[in-house]
Design an enzyme around this catalytic site. Structure first.
Site: not given
Length: 136
Positions: A18-19
């Site tokens: 994810d980020a």
């Protein structure tokens, strides 16, 4: 896990995260799926042969415990052990382990054998049972 567990290496790539650089939860299922496929390949069971024989395995049940997030660029091992063999199903215990031996994620996965043409449960073929039973 048992020393006879099948071990498959996994590298965490950017696309897996994810980020924040932590593996996105659904990707653990992909890692475990790949390891189960490689366990079968290790035992001489080819996906192409399964398709030719109209044999498939579908996930019936998954119980997954996320203990600690895996991170970008980590080199991990998926340990896979067949814990139960029944007429039409196999149950696997799978661990995702880091280089220090810490379990990051654990899953119990039950798969059912199906006739791909009929999409109905079928007995696991003997050629598969004979291959996977030799480690037990």
């Amino acid at each position: 896990m048992d020393k006879s567990a099948f071990k498959w290496p996994i590298t965490i790539y950017y696309e897996d995260t994810d980020a924040g650089g932590v593996v996105y939860h659904s990707n653990y299922l992909k890692f475990f799926e790949r390891a189960r496929t490689e366990l079968l390949r290790h035992h001489g069971v080819s996906q192409h042969v399964l398709l030719e024989k109209s044999v498939g395995f579908v996930v019936k049940n998954v119980n997954i415990d996320f203990m600690q997030g895996a991170r970008l660029d980590e080199q991990l091992i998926v340990e896979t052990l067949i814990t139960e063999i029944k007429k039409v199903s196999l149950t696997f215990c799978q661990l995702l382990v880091n280089s220090e031996g810490k379990v990051l994620c654990k899953a119990t996965v039950k798969v059912a054998c199906i006739d791909n043409a009929k999409m109905k449960p079928t007995a696991i073929p003997l050629f598969i049972l004979s291959e996977i039973s030799c480690d037990r």
